[in-house]
Design a protein around this motif. Structure first.
Motif, PDB file in Angstrom:
ATOM      1  N   ASN A  21       0.838  -1.211   0.000  1.00 15.54           N
ATOM      2  CA  ASN A  21       0.000   0.000   0.000  1.00 15.54           C
ATOM      3  C   ASN A  21       0.867   1.254   0.000  1.00 15.54           C
ATOM      4  OD1 ASN A  21      -0.438  -1.295   2.902  1.00 15.54           O
ATOM      5  ND2 ASN A  21      -0.992   0.795   3.272  1.00 15.54           N
ATOM      6  N   ASP A  22       0.768   2.133   0.960  1.00 15.62           N
ATOM      7  CA  ASP A  22       1.360   3.477   0.840  1.00 15.62           C
ATOM      8  C   ASP A  22       2.855   3.505   0.501  1.00 15.62           C
ATOM      9  OD1 ASP A  22      -1.033   3.696   2.205  1.00 15.62           O
ATOM     10  OD2 ASP A  22      -0.204   4.700   3.943  1.00 15.62           O
ATOM     11  N   GLN A  38       4.555   0.312   2.267  1.00 13.51           N
ATOM     12  CA  GLN A  38       3.821  -0.568   3.171  1.00 13.51           C
ATOM     13  C   GLN A  38       3.661  -1.912   2.454  1.00 13.51           C
ATOM     14  OE1 GLN A  38       1.891   0.683   6.520  1.00 13.51           O
ATOM     15  NE2 GLN A  38       4.043   1.151   6.194  1.00 13.51           N
ATOM     16  N   ILE A  49       1.999  -5.185   8.771  1.00 11.25           N
ATOM     17  CA  ILE A  49       2.691  -4.443   7.708  1.00 11.25           C
ATOM     18  C   ILE A  49       4.178  -4.264   7.992  1.00 11.25           C
ATOM     19  CG2 ILE A  49       2.846  -2.099   6.769  1.00 11.25           C
ATOM     20  CD1 ILE A  49       0.771  -3.591   5.284  1.00 11.25           C
ATOM     21  N   PHE A  81       3.718   0.992  10.495  1.00  9.65           N
ATOM     22  CA  PHE A  81       2.839   1.777   9.638  1.00  9.65           C
ATOM     23  C   PHE A  81       3.611   2.903   8.947  1.00  9.65           C
ATOM     24  CE2 PHE A  81      -1.875   0.997  10.978  1.00  9.65           C
ATOM     25  CZ  PHE A  81      -1.715  -0.357  10.773  1.00  9.65           C
ATOM     26  N   SER A  82       2.896   3.682   8.149  1.00  5.48           N
ATOM     27  CA  SER A  82       3.536   4.648   7.252  1.00  5.48           C
ATOM     28  C   SER A  82       4.379   5.689   7.963  1.00  5.48           C
ATOM     29  CB  SER A  82       2.472   5.350   6.412  1.00  5.48           C
ATOM     30  OG  SER A  82       2.031   4.475   5.412  1.00  5.48           O
ATOM     31  N   ARG A 145      -0.977   8.743  13.605  1.00  6.01           N
ATOM     32  CA  ARG A 145      -0.002   8.028  12.753  1.00  6.01           C
ATOM     33  C   ARG A 145       0.500   8.845  11.552  1.00  6.01           C
ATOM     34  NH1 ARG A 145      -4.941   5.341  12.270  1.00  6.01           N
ATOM     35  NH2 ARG A 145      -6.011   5.689  10.290  1.00  6.01           N
ATOM     36  N   ASP A 146       1.462   8.218  10.879  1.00  3.54           N
ATOM     37  CA  ASP A 146       2.015   8.660   9.593  1.00  3.54           C
ATOM     38  C   ASP A 146       2.912   9.899   9.714  1.00  3.54           C
ATOM     39  OD1 ASP A 146       0.385   6.587   8.805  1.00  3.54           O
ATOM     40  OD2 ASP A 146      -1.167   7.873   7.933  1.00  3.54           O
ATOM     41  N   GLU A 199      -5.052  11.038   6.957  1.00  2.00           N
ATOM     42  CA  GLU A 199      -3.892  10.152   6.941  1.00  2.00           C
ATOM     43  C   GLU A 199      -2.775  10.770   6.109  1.00  2.00           C
ATOM     44  OE1 GLU A 199      -5.794   6.448   5.530  1.00  2.00           O
ATOM     45  OE2 GLU A 199      -5.730   5.793   7.612  1.00  2.00           O
ATOM     46  N   CYS A 200      -1.562  10.311   6.370  1.00  2.00           N
ATOM     47  CA  CYS A 200      -0.389  10.652   5.562  1.00  2.00           C
ATOM     48  C   CYS A 200      -0.239  12.149   5.258  1.00  2.00           C
ATOM     49  CB  CYS A 200      -0.406   9.867   4.255  1.00  2.00           C
ATOM     50  SG  CYS A 200      -0.486   8.102   4.520  1.00  2.00           S
ATOM     51  N   TYR A 261      -3.868   7.306  -3.704  1.00  2.00           N
ATOM     52  CA  TYR A 261      -4.029   7.569  -2.274  1.00  2.00           C
ATOM     53  C   TYR A 261      -2.663   7.655  -1.610  1.00  2.00           C
ATOM     54  CZ  TYR A 261      -6.298   7.518   2.279  1.00  2.00           C
ATOM     55  OH  TYR A 261      -6.752   7.866   3.523  1.00  2.00           O
ATOM     56  N   ALA A 262      -2.674   8.266  -0.403  1.00  2.00           N
ATOM     57  CA  ALA A 262      -1.512   8.255   0.488  1.00  2.00           C
ATOM     58  C   ALA A 262      -0.258   8.788  -0.196  1.00  2.00           C
ATOM     59  CB  ALA A 262      -1.271   6.836   1.020  1.00  2.00           C
ATOM     60  N   TRP A 278       0.087   5.771  -3.864  1.00  2.00           N
ATOM     61  CA  TRP A 278      -0.346   4.364  -3.963  1.00  2.00           C
ATOM     62  C   TRP A 278      -1.361   4.319  -5.101  1.00  2.00           C
ATOM     63  CZ3 TRP A 278      -4.316   2.063  -0.005  1.00  2.00           C
ATOM     64  CH2 TRP A 278      -4.499   0.686  -0.257  1.00  2.00           C
ATOM     65  N   TRP A 282      -8.195   2.120  -0.443  1.00  2.00           N
ATOM     66  CA  TRP A 282      -8.670   0.976   0.322  1.00  2.00           C
ATOM     67  C   TRP A 282      -9.889   0.304  -0.276  1.00  2.00           C
ATOM     68  CZ3 TRP A 282      -5.435  -1.385   3.311  1.00  2.00           C
ATOM     69  CH2 TRP A 282      -4.373  -0.670   3.863  1.00  2.00           C
TER      70      TRP A 282
HETATM   71  C1  FRU Z   1      -3.070   4.857   4.636  1.00  2.00           C
HETATM   72  C2  FRU Z   1      -2.846   4.058   5.916  1.00  2.00           C
HETATM   73  C3  FRU Z   1      -2.021   4.827   6.902  1.00  2.00           C
HETATM   74  C4  FRU Z   1      -1.383   3.734   7.709  1.00  2.00           C
HETATM   75  C5  FRU Z   1      -1.134   2.677   6.667  1.00  2.00           C
HETATM   76  C6  FRU Z   1      -1.215   1.267   7.194  1.00  2.00           C
HETATM   77  O1  FRU Z   1      -3.396   4.089   3.536  1.00  2.00           O
HETATM   78  O2  FRU Z   1      -4.095   3.667   6.453  1.00  2.00           O
HETATM   79  O3  FRU Z   1      -2.747   5.736   7.675  1.00  2.00           O
HETATM   80  O4  FRU Z   1      -0.199   4.141   8.324  1.00  2.00           O
HETATM   81  O5  FRU Z   1      -2.083   2.872   5.656  1.00  2.00           O
HETATM   82  O6  FRU Z   1      -0.761   0.359   6.244  1.00  2.00           O
END
Ligand code: FRU
Length: 475
Positions: A21-22, A38, A49, A81-82, A145-146, A199-200, A261-262, A278, A282
């Motif tokens: 992912n991210d 990720q 992850i 995580f990210s 996070r992130d 996020e991010c 995304y992200a 990404w 989701w």
């Molecule tokens: C964004 C996210 C972040 C998190 C990560 C987890 O896509 O939900 O907020 O750190 O993915 O994989």
């Protein structure tokens, strides 16, 4: 080397196998470009992850490196995580979120911030003082996070996503050494319109302004806008390092496609601000999971701030080195569908320029990944009256279909340029020097390779069309 399956992409960053992912930790370090991501290395459907890792000398040809971070400590046991990367006096330092699941069923968890360092850019050691931020500030939830970190006159700054009272906020922290962090307050407070979690976040200086990139969840759709539950966008404004106040305008979408995304950015040694996202989100369906993998990152794009306060994204120029077999189609009036027999493929770049002067067509554009019988195709069109670019993947093949539209301000030009990057299961569209970008996964039959010009309700002038097949970097 990776196994070649029908949707496997030819020039995008993917994990060697399984889930991605991210994008994380984007940095040019000792001259080389590093991208982390990720990654769940044991299943195409996600799981605890890790941080996967690739590097490149030219932003185009990527080399897989060993996994950089794996969950395992008490503070990151359910996932790394990210996060981001910085160069701290020659030490490559990753700043990431440790995710600790307490109860999977009720989704109860803790999130803390951690660092890891490397001298060789390949092997990373988690810091003995982890977690370096142990809990959210008063009032903040554990959606915390992130971390994205940068340096400004000898001080390290960090932005972090956090949820407070059910809404998404961005927090600001400061540190002299990346280990001891002080909370400096809320940088962006959600007014309710920005969804329930930002996020991010990524906070950058561009063209004399400050820009906050972020990926809010749960923005309500509004006409053609915010069609994705997970929607990356930005705020442009002024930031004062003394008062730590960020005054900004309205939230804008960064990419109006289905799968983006992200996003994260970094500044390279040439002074360019480069972003990678990404190439999913989701909610995306991922038919490639049947073949043991899922997800990819977008091509790298240069981010620029236009004078009107809008961000532009353009494919980095290095991507031209993927081009082979140039084909040019000269000026013509398109008044019916024209199959371009010479332009064919599942890894293509196409640049088509149409004149808007004297156009009688209501709609025109390109169909790509067309099957022989014409039933399967992905349509990129311009609606003259609505002044909107449309990506229609309702007959693209597998996947969930759908239509996305983006308005363009045509006031300055009477030419529209469509630049398409096609890969085996993706289409990235750049309109007019990056003023509108739409990123999409598509899942056509591998035999659907045709390209067609089309028009509806009249004619349009094609000024020129250039196309190339693009090399496969993974073979
Ligand atoms: C964004 C996210 C972040 C998190 C990560 C987890 O896509 O939900 O907020 O750190 O993915 O994989």
């Amino acid at each position: 080397k990776v196994e070649h399956t029908p949707y496997r992409l030819g020039y995008h960053i993917m994990a060697p196998a399984h889930w991605i992912n991210d994008p994380n930790g984007l940095i040019q370090w000792n001259g080389e470009y590093h991208v982390f991501y990720q990654h769940h290395p044991y299943s195409p459907k996600g799981g605890p992850i890790h941080w996967g890792h690739v590097k490149s000398k030219d932003l185009v040809r990527w080399e897989h490196l060993p996994i950089a971070l794996a969950p395992g400590e008490e503070y990151d046991k359910s996932g790394c995580f990210s996060g981001s990367a910085v160069d701290n006096n020659g030490t490559l330092t990753l700043i990431y979120t440790g995710h600790i699941s307490l109860n999977e069923e009720t989704d109860e968890f803790r999130e803390v911030q951690c660092i890891a360092t490397s001298e060789d850019g390949i092997h990373f050691t988690k810091h003995p003082q982890n977690p370096v931020i142990t809990e959210p500030p008063a009032g903040g939830s554990w959606h915390f996070r992130d971390p994205k970190v940068w340096k400004h006159s000898e001080t390290w700054y960090m932005v972090l996503g956090n949820q407070m009272d059910g809404l998404g906020n961005v927090l600001l922290y400061e540190s002299a050494d990346l280990v001891n962090w002080e909370y400096s307050g809320i940088l962006v407070k959600s007014d309710g319109k920005l969804g329930y979690m930002l996020e991010c976040p990524d906070f950058i200086e561009l063209n004399g302004k400050h820009v906050l990139l972020s990926s809010p969840q749960g923005i309500q759709p509004e006409g053609d806008l915010y069609q994705n539950l997970y929607q990356t966008g930005y705020l442009v404004g002024e930031f004062d390092y003394e008062t730590k106040q960020f005054t900004h305008g309205e939230f804008e979408e960064l990419d109006k496609g289905f799968d983006f995304y992200a996003v994260q950015s970094f500044e390279d040694e040439k002074g360019r601000r480069i972003v990678i996202g990404w190439m999913n989100m989701w909610e995306s369906q991922m038919p490639e999971q049947e073949h043991g993998w899922a997800g990819a990152l977008t091509i790298p794009r240069e981010l620029q701030l236009h004078d009107d306060g809008k961000l532009l994204m353009k494919p980095v120029v290095e991507l031209k080195s993927l081009r082979e077999n140039n084909i040019s189609v000269q000026t013509m009036i398109v008044s019916e569908n024209v199959r371009l027999d010479e332009v064919k493929g599942d890894q293509l770049e196409i640049i088509a320029k149409f004149s808007l002067a004297n156009t009688s067509a209501e709609k025109f554009g390109l169909k790509v990944r067309c099957s022989e019988n014409g039933k399967e195709h992905t349509i990129v069109s311009y609606d003259v009256k609505e002044q909107k670019v449309i990506v229609d993947r309702s007959q693209s093949g597998r996947g969930e279909g759908g239509i996305r539209k983006g308005k363009i301000e045509m006031l300055h030009h009477d030419v529209i340029t469509l630049q398409l990057f096609i890969d085996r299961s993706s289409l990235e569209l750049f309109v007019n020097e990056g003023e509108l970008v739409m990123t999409n996964r598509i899942y056509p039959d591998p035999a659907s390779l045709g390209v067609e010009l089309f028009t509806e309700g009249g004619s349009v002038k094609l000024i020129e069309l250039e196309a190339w097949t693009l090399k496969d970097i993974w073979v």
